[in-house]
Design a protein around this motif. Sequence first.
Motif, PDB file in Angstrom:
ATOM      1  N   ILE A   1      24.974  -6.847   3.935  1.00  0.00           N
ATOM      2  CA  ILE A   1      24.715  -5.473   4.953  1.00  0.00           C
ATOM      3  C   ILE A   1      25.048  -4.121   4.289  1.00  0.00           C
ATOM      4  N   SER A   2      25.651  -4.133   3.153  1.00  0.00           N
ATOM      5  CA  SER A   2      26.247  -3.149   2.374  1.00  0.00           C
ATOM      6  C   SER A   2      24.897  -2.364   1.829  1.00  0.00           C
ATOM      7  N   THR A   3      23.743  -2.998   1.893  1.00  0.00           N
ATOM      8  CA  THR A   3      22.531  -2.357   1.305  1.00  0.00           C
ATOM      9  C   THR A   3      22.527  -1.080   2.230  1.00  0.00           C
ATOM     10  N   ILE A   4      22.841  -1.056   3.576  1.00  0.00           N
ATOM     11  CA  ILE A   4      22.423   0.175   4.533  1.00  0.00           C
ATOM     12  C   ILE A   4      23.111   1.299   4.293  1.00  0.00           C
ATOM     13  N   THR A   5      24.348   1.055   3.331  1.00  0.00           N
ATOM     14  CA  THR A   5      25.211   2.046   3.108  1.00  0.00           C
ATOM     15  C   THR A   5      24.754   2.693   1.674  1.00  0.00           C
ATOM     16  N   SER A   6      23.802   2.363   1.001  1.00  0.00           N
ATOM     17  CA  SER A   6      23.732   3.026  -0.406  1.00  0.00           C
ATOM     18  C   SER A   6      23.180   4.175  -0.157  1.00  0.00           C
ATOM     19  N   PRO A   7      23.496   5.340  -1.107  1.00  0.00           N
ATOM     20  CA  PRO A   7      22.904   6.636  -0.906  1.00  0.00           C
ATOM     21  C   PRO A   7      21.284   6.580  -0.961  1.00  0.00           C
ATOM     22  N   ASN A   8      20.629   5.401  -1.430  1.00  0.00           N
ATOM     23  CA  ASN A   8      19.362   5.485  -1.471  1.00  0.00           C
ATOM     24  C   ASN A   8      18.725   4.814  -0.219  1.00  0.00           C
ATOM     25  N   TYR A   9      19.345   4.467   0.640  1.00  0.00           N
ATOM     26  CA  TYR A   9      18.813   3.552   1.768  1.00  0.00           C
ATOM     27  C   TYR A   9      17.676   4.323   2.386  1.00  0.00           C
ATOM     28  N   TYR A  10      17.825   5.724   2.619  1.00  0.00           N
ATOM     29  CA  TYR A  10      16.800   6.482   3.036  1.00  0.00           C
ATOM     30  C   TYR A  10      16.070   6.888   1.964  1.00  0.00           C
ATOM     31  N   LEU A  11      14.785   6.971   2.256  1.00  0.00           N
ATOM     32  CA  LEU A  11      13.901   7.088   0.840  1.00  0.00           C
ATOM     33  C   LEU A  11      13.400   8.476   0.956  1.00  0.00           C
ATOM     34  N   GLU A  12      12.880   8.977  -0.265  1.00  0.00           N
ATOM     35  CA  GLU A  12      12.433  10.134  -0.417  1.00  0.00           C
ATOM     36  C   GLU A  12      10.758  10.349  -0.716  1.00  0.00           C
ATOM     37  N   GLN A  13      10.337  11.434  -0.684  1.00  0.00           N
ATOM     38  CA  GLN A  13       8.955  11.463  -0.994  1.00  0.00           C
ATOM     39  C   GLN A  13       8.526  10.791  -2.351  1.00  0.00           C
ATOM     40  N   ASN A  14       7.521  10.048  -2.246  1.00  0.00           N
ATOM     41  CA  ASN A  14       6.843   9.551  -3.524  1.00  0.00           C
ATOM     42  C   ASN A  14       7.964   8.424  -3.957  1.00  0.00           C
TER      43      ASN A  14
ATOM     44  N   GLY B   1       0.720  -1.154   0.186  1.00  0.00           N
ATOM     45  CA  GLY B   1      -0.031   0.099  -0.082  1.00  0.00           C
ATOM     46  C   GLY B   1       0.914   1.189   0.197  1.00  0.00           C
ATOM     47  N   THR B   2       0.111   2.433   0.048  1.00  0.00           N
ATOM     48  CA  THR B   2       0.778   3.626   0.305  1.00  0.00           C
ATOM     49  C   THR B   2       0.782   4.185   1.647  1.00  0.00           C
ATOM     50  N   PHE B   3       2.013   4.804   2.357  1.00  0.00           N
ATOM     51  CA  PHE B   3       2.165   5.046   3.450  1.00  0.00           C
ATOM     52  C   PHE B   3       2.445   6.654   3.745  1.00  0.00           C
ATOM     53  N   THR B   4       1.964   7.369   4.596  1.00  0.00           N
ATOM     54  CA  THR B   4       2.327   8.602   5.053  1.00  0.00           C
ATOM     55  C   THR B   4       3.100   8.527   5.997  1.00  0.00           C
ATOM     56  N   ILE B   5       4.285   9.302   5.877  1.00  0.00           N
ATOM     57  CA  ILE B   5       5.545   9.559   6.934  1.00  0.00           C
ATOM     58  C   ILE B   5       5.384  10.481   7.591  1.00  0.00           C
ATOM     59  N   GLU B   6       5.327  10.635   8.876  1.00  0.00           N
ATOM     60  CA  GLU B   6       5.106  11.869   9.598  1.00  0.00           C
ATOM     61  C   GLU B   6       6.384  12.424  10.026  1.00  0.00           C
ATOM     62  N   ASN B   7       7.499  11.745  10.079  1.00  0.00           N
ATOM     63  CA  ASN B   7       8.914  12.362  10.500  1.00  0.00           C
ATOM     64  C   ASN B   7       9.708  12.750   9.526  1.00  0.00           C
ATOM     65  N   GLU B   8       9.283  12.668   8.288  1.00  0.00           N
ATOM     66  CA  GLU B   8      10.087  12.950   7.132  1.00  0.00           C
ATOM     67  C   GLU B   8      11.423  12.434   6.808  1.00  0.00           C
ATOM     68  N   ARG B   9      11.403  11.232   7.549  1.00  0.00           N
ATOM     69  CA  ARG B   9      12.731  10.264   7.283  1.00  0.00           C
ATOM     70  C   ARG B   9      12.491   8.737   7.622  1.00  0.00           C
ATOM     71  N   VAL B  10      12.530   8.079   6.498  1.00  0.00           N
ATOM     72  CA  VAL B  10      12.147   6.636   6.686  1.00  0.00           C
ATOM     73  C   VAL B  10      13.352   5.908   5.785  1.00  0.00           C
ATOM     74  N   SER B  11      13.820   4.888   6.402  1.00  0.00           N
ATOM     75  CA  SER B  11      14.650   3.969   5.584  1.00  0.00           C
ATOM     76  C   SER B  11      14.051   3.016   4.974  1.00  0.00           C
ATOM     77  N   LEU B  12      14.732   2.226   4.280  1.00  0.00           N
ATOM     78  CA  LEU B  12      14.417   0.995   3.257  1.00  0.00           C
ATOM     79  C   LEU B  12      13.797  -0.010   4.148  1.00  0.00           C
ATOM     80  N   THR B  13      14.485  -0.329   5.293  1.00  0.00           N
ATOM     81  CA  THR B  13      13.931  -1.118   6.121  1.00  0.00           C
ATOM     82  C   THR B  13      12.802  -0.953   7.010  1.00  0.00           C
ATOM     83  N   GLN B  14      12.654   0.388   7.426  1.00  0.00           N
ATOM     84  CA  GLN B  14      11.660   0.728   8.171  1.00  0.00           C
ATOM     85  C   GLN B  14      10.327   0.808   7.083  1.00  0.00           C
ATOM     86  N   ALA B  15      10.431   1.137   5.749  1.00  0.00           N
ATOM     87  CA  ALA B  15       9.409   1.114   4.968  1.00  0.00           C
ATOM     88  C   ALA B  15       8.730  -0.406   4.688  1.00  0.00           C
TER      89      ALA B  15
END
Length: 260
Positions: A206-219, A156-170
Amino acid sequence: MINFKNTLQKISLLIASVLASSCATSKEIIYFQDEPISAEQNAVMNAEITYKPNDLIFISIGGDADAVAPFNLPAVSYSTSSLSANADLKMPTYLIDKNGNIEYPVLGSVKLGGLTREQATMFLKNQIGAYVKDPVINIRLLNFTITVLGEVKNPGTFTIENERVSLTQALGMAGDLTIYGKRDNVFLIREQGNKKVYTKFDLTKISTITSPNYYLEQNDVLVIEPNPAKIRSASYNQNNGVIISAVGTLATIIAIFLVK
């Protein structure tokens, strides 16, 4: 004459191959299997989002009430029904246009696109500081959403309230991958300007969490592909279960006759 022994062997091989193809190894299931990351690799984890066109943001200015009043849009009162006597207050918001600008009271056209929250706060503080002493700036992104599709428990689609979400959190918000999700082939679809950018994650490393895209952006959109076992099972219908059961029963009967 039917060769029952040969037929039984073929049926046994068929059943064994089906069972083997549906099995998964630990290397296909377990997350982050290799060595921990080094201290130098942790730097990427401090990345911040930047504001983009179509972002809906809330801005309020604190300080001397009279001095900051011209810089704060009034809350809008509205009701959900023309017959209702009750009304709700809707906080004023600003929509960033395709050029990254908003129309702000007194200041006029202000460019916030491409800025982080901290940068936008400092920019407005400097601009409004010419009129108000020590203004307090509060900015909040209201429509930071991500979408998770595919082999997860709750897509589904999720709204993030704290403006910061990681891949694993998503993925956690979506209930984690199902047993059929391909952990080494998670796709990220991201809009950058007028084009879409695609990134692949391997959740077994484990190297996934060092990706520059590990923290997601809006949309951002995450797509989890099904593994081969899921694809094969999707090609079966309800009748196939009956057929497989019948084949198993037939194999049992044949085995009984062979023993006799």
